[in-house]
Design a protein around this motif. Sequence first.
Motif, PDB file in Angstrom:
ATOM      1  N   THR A   7      46.751  16.763  38.597  1.00  0.00           N
ATOM      2  CA  THR A   7      48.015  17.295  38.102  1.00  0.00           C
ATOM      3  C   THR A   7      49.032  17.392  39.228  1.00  0.00           C
ATOM      4  O   THR A   7      50.200  17.005  39.062  1.00  0.00           O
ATOM      5  N   LYS A  11      52.579  15.235  39.581  1.00  0.00           N
ATOM      6  CA  LYS A  11      53.882  15.881  39.785  1.00  0.00           C
ATOM      7  C   LYS A  11      54.581  15.330  41.013  1.00  0.00           C
ATOM      8  O   LYS A  11      55.781  15.048  40.983  1.00  0.00           O
ATOM      9  N   SER A  14      55.857  11.842  40.347  1.00  0.00           N
ATOM     10  CA  SER A  14      57.047  11.893  39.492  1.00  0.00           C
ATOM     11  C   SER A  14      58.284  12.292  40.290  1.00  0.00           C
ATOM     12  O   SER A  14      59.364  11.711  40.115  1.00  0.00           O
ATOM     13  N   ILE A  15      58.121  13.252  41.171  1.00  0.00           N
ATOM     14  CA  ILE A  15      59.240  13.672  42.025  1.00  0.00           C
ATOM     15  C   ILE A  15      59.656  12.536  42.953  1.00  0.00           C
ATOM     16  O   ILE A  15      60.857  12.280  43.131  1.00  0.00           O
TER      17      ILE A  15
END
Length: 135
Positions: A7, A11, A14-15
């Motif tokens: 997870t 994240k 994605s950033i």
Amino acid sequence: MLRKYQTFLLKVSSILEIIIACIVLITTIFVSCLVVLNTITSIQNGNFVMEDFMSLSLSMIVGIEFVKMLLLHTPESIIEVLLYAVARQIILSHESALENLIGVLAVAVIFMLRSRMIPEVFEGICKKYRNKDKK
């Protein structure tokens, strides 16, 4: 425990994608301003070359589509990037007729994939043209 790391890594990735999209977009905007200034200067000096202008313009379009692809993560956005990249190569390259034919076939394959993978988009286009013919 492993799920937390997955997870977290998702994240972070994605950033990073958003950061890269912002960098590409800012660069594209900056280059757009330079292209406008360079075009005006070239026209005033009488040494405007349409091929250079088209090359930069199409590169900016590919950059914008790339940003969309990074942000949207949809098959449509990926296909659009491929379509613009191949079209840019066909238009601006001065290759042999065989290489141009291969490029045109690549565009045809992309359209076929698009109509198979995203049928609602293809149906929308067909309906639009059918309605024009009825008027």
